[in-house]
Design an enzyme around this catalytic site. Sequence first.
Site, PDB file in Angstrom:
ATOM      1  N   ASN A   9      27.672  54.044  76.547  1.00  0.00           N
ATOM      2  CA  ASN A   9      27.536  55.468  76.241  1.00  0.00           C
ATOM      3  C   ASN A   9      28.523  55.790  75.129  1.00  0.00           C
ATOM      4  O   ASN A   9      29.726  55.825  75.373  1.00  0.00           O
ATOM      5  CB  ASN A   9      27.844  56.278  77.512  1.00  0.00           C
ATOM      6  CG  ASN A   9      27.861  57.776  77.245  1.00  0.00           C
ATOM      7  OD1 ASN A   9      27.456  58.231  76.179  1.00  0.00           O
ATOM      8  ND2 ASN A   9      28.334  58.539  78.226  1.00  0.00           N
ATOM      9  N   TRP A  10      27.992  55.987  73.935  1.00  0.00           N
ATOM     10  CA  TRP A  10      28.881  56.228  72.795  1.00  0.00           C
ATOM     11  C   TRP A  10      29.425  57.662  72.769  1.00  0.00           C
ATOM     12  O   TRP A  10      30.289  57.984  71.965  1.00  0.00           O
ATOM     13  CB  TRP A  10      28.140  55.929  71.483  1.00  0.00           C
ATOM     14  CG  TRP A  10      28.026  54.459  71.174  1.00  0.00           C
ATOM     15  CD1 TRP A  10      28.322  53.406  72.006  1.00  0.00           C
ATOM     16  CD2 TRP A  10      27.592  53.875  69.933  1.00  0.00           C
ATOM     17  NE1 TRP A  10      28.092  52.220  71.373  1.00  0.00           N
ATOM     18  CE2 TRP A  10      27.646  52.472  70.089  1.00  0.00           C
ATOM     19  CE3 TRP A  10      27.159  54.394  68.715  1.00  0.00           C
ATOM     20  CZ2 TRP A  10      27.281  51.589  69.068  1.00  0.00           C
ATOM     21  CZ3 TRP A  10      26.792  53.510  67.697  1.00  0.00           C
ATOM     22  CH2 TRP A  10      26.866  52.133  67.877  1.00  0.00           C
ATOM     23  N   LYS A  11      28.878  58.527  73.620  1.00  0.00           N
ATOM     24  CA  LYS A  11      29.319  59.933  73.659  1.00  0.00           C
ATOM     25  C   LYS A  11      29.256  60.521  72.241  1.00  0.00           C
ATOM     26  O   LYS A  11      28.358  60.176  71.485  1.00  0.00           O
ATOM     27  CB  LYS A  11      30.713  60.023  74.289  1.00  0.00           C
ATOM     28  CG  LYS A  11      30.771  59.300  75.637  1.00  0.00           C
ATOM     29  CD  LYS A  11      32.035  59.549  76.410  1.00  0.00           C
ATOM     30  CE  LYS A  11      31.983  58.791  77.733  1.00  0.00           C
ATOM     31  NZ  LYS A  11      33.110  59.068  78.613  1.00  0.00           N
ATOM     32  N   HIS A  92      25.741  63.464  83.177  1.00  0.00           N
ATOM     33  CA  HIS A  92      27.089  62.918  82.983  1.00  0.00           C
ATOM     34  C   HIS A  92      28.116  64.009  83.310  1.00  0.00           C
ATOM     35  O   HIS A  92      27.875  65.191  83.048  1.00  0.00           O
ATOM     36  CB  HIS A  92      27.253  62.447  81.532  1.00  0.00           C
ATOM     37  CG  HIS A  92      28.490  61.626  81.339  1.00  0.00           C
ATOM     38  ND1 HIS A  92      29.737  62.196  81.242  1.00  0.00           N
ATOM     39  CD2 HIS A  92      28.677  60.285  81.259  1.00  0.00           C
ATOM     40  CE1 HIS A  92      30.640  61.229  81.101  1.00  0.00           C
ATOM     41  NE2 HIS A  92      30.015  60.068  81.114  1.00  0.00           N
ATOM     42  N   GLU A  94      30.671  64.899  81.881  1.00  0.00           N
ATOM     43  CA  GLU A  94      31.073  65.698  80.717  1.00  0.00           C
ATOM     44  C   GLU A  94      30.057  66.795  80.422  1.00  0.00           C
ATOM     45  O   GLU A  94      30.404  67.880  79.972  1.00  0.00           O
ATOM     46  CB  GLU A  94      31.296  64.772  79.509  1.00  0.00           C
ATOM     47  CG  GLU A  94      32.587  63.964  79.678  1.00  0.00           C
ATOM     48  CD  GLU A  94      32.586  62.603  79.013  1.00  0.00           C
ATOM     49  OE1 GLU A  94      31.732  62.346  78.141  1.00  0.00           O
ATOM     50  OE2 GLU A  94      33.457  61.780  79.378  1.00  0.00           O
ATOM     51  N   GLU A 162      30.363  57.346  88.515  1.00  0.00           N
ATOM     52  CA  GLU A 162      31.490  57.487  87.590  1.00  0.00           C
ATOM     53  C   GLU A 162      32.495  58.475  88.164  1.00  0.00           C
ATOM     54  O   GLU A 162      32.320  59.692  88.023  1.00  0.00           O
ATOM     55  CB  GLU A 162      30.996  57.998  86.229  1.00  0.00           C
ATOM     56  CG  GLU A 162      30.006  57.077  85.545  1.00  0.00           C
ATOM     57  CD  GLU A 162      30.006  57.268  84.033  1.00  0.00           C
ATOM     58  OE1 GLU A 162      30.103  56.250  83.340  1.00  0.00           O
ATOM     59  OE2 GLU A 162      29.939  58.412  83.553  1.00  0.00           O
ATOM     60  N   GLY A 168      37.847  57.382  80.864  1.00  0.00           N
ATOM     61  CA  GLY A 168      38.722  57.484  79.698  1.00  0.00           C
ATOM     62  C   GLY A 168      40.203  57.520  80.028  1.00  0.00           C
ATOM     63  O   GLY A 168      41.022  57.866  79.179  1.00  0.00           O
ATOM     64  N   SER A 207      36.475  53.478  82.715  1.00  0.00           N
ATOM     65  CA  SER A 207      37.502  52.542  82.258  1.00  0.00           C
ATOM     66  C   SER A 207      37.158  51.075  82.483  1.00  0.00           C
ATOM     67  O   SER A 207      38.039  50.256  82.776  1.00  0.00           O
ATOM     68  CB  SER A 207      38.857  52.894  82.905  1.00  0.00           C
ATOM     69  OG  SER A 207      39.282  54.186  82.504  1.00  0.00           O
ATOM     70  N   GLY A 228      32.011  53.577  78.372  1.00  0.00           N
ATOM     71  CA  GLY A 228      32.264  54.516  77.283  1.00  0.00           C
ATOM     72  C   GLY A 228      33.035  53.844  76.164  1.00  0.00           C
ATOM     73  O   GLY A 228      32.473  53.134  75.327  1.00  0.00           O
TER      74      GLY A 228
HETATM   75  P1  13P Z   1      35.090  55.115  79.658  1.00  0.00           P
HETATM   76  O1  13P Z   1      34.486  53.738  79.782  1.00  0.00           O
HETATM   77  O2  13P Z   1      35.576  55.429  78.290  1.00  0.00           O
HETATM   78  O3  13P Z   1      36.083  55.390  80.752  1.00  0.00           O
HETATM   79  O4  13P Z   1      33.858  56.147  79.901  1.00  0.00           O
HETATM   80  C1  13P Z   1      33.040  55.992  80.999  1.00  0.00           C
HETATM   81  C2  13P Z   1      31.884  56.895  80.850  1.00  0.00           C
HETATM   82  O5  13P Z   1      32.006  58.099  80.978  1.00  0.00           O
HETATM   83  C3  13P Z   1      30.576  56.311  80.505  1.00  0.00           C
HETATM   84  O6  13P Z   1      29.543  57.226  80.655  1.00  0.00           O
END
Ligand code: 13P
Length: 248
Positions: A9-11, A92, A94, A162, A168, A207, A228
């Site tokens: 997931n590149w966000k 998600h 976020e 998650e 993150g 993470s 991520g």
């Molecule tokens: P990270 O791998 O950066 O912790 O993010 C996880 C995530 O939210 C994937 O959707």
Amino acid sequence: MRRKLAAGNWKMNGTSASLAEVEALNTAHPTAGVDILICPPATLLSRLSGVAGPAIATGGQDCHAAAAGAHTGDISADMLLDAGASHVILGHSERRADHGETDGTVHVKTVAALNAGLVPVVCVGETEVERDDGKTLQVIGTQLAGSLPDFAGIDRLVVAYEPVWAIGTGRVPTLGQIAEVHDFIRATLAERFGAAAEGMRLLYGGSVKPSNAAEIFAVSNVDGALVGGASLKASDFSGIIAALEQAA
Ligand code: 13P
């Protein structure tokens, strides 16, 4: 047997220059023993889908519940499909936090994605306060009940666990905590969907790095990862894919 899935997931990261990371992944994984998915920002989806090799699928990070219409800034499931996507991340944390998405919102989006023929990757997870209050399984049970629709062919749906506090942050639950939640999700899905639950893949996200991937992939009912930060660089993501191939 469920085929393992390594999803990135590149966000809100990535511009044209990031397409080189996908080309590097193509070289490293011309074929793969696991499914590989990259969900770039919508601006890159079409081009990335064109560049991605045969072992790499692409997906969106969200879709609207409606097929088309007056929804400025939004993207429909059919548009994602048209841009080359086969998957879409929904709910998600976020988006739940930044855009006020509820389980009800996620439910109607999931129906739209399934109707369009996309594979939804539906995210659930507790906050740190909820975990500290001993409410983790209750929260996840509520999210699953509200976010997932009754739908023929639901077995293609993917659930990503998650924990919000692990995203993150570099903090990861213990392997026992991951096992507890993944076993709970599998049992909850089986109770509701019967045999179809056996086909539904459960990803861990939060993470995940090349250095911790192997031990996470050895946990029961972990069928892959939603990654991520470590999916942005081909070298990191490739290490995670390799660890998943070892576990498959
Ligand atoms: P990270 O791998 O950066 O912790 O993010 C996880 C995530 O939210 C994937 O959707």
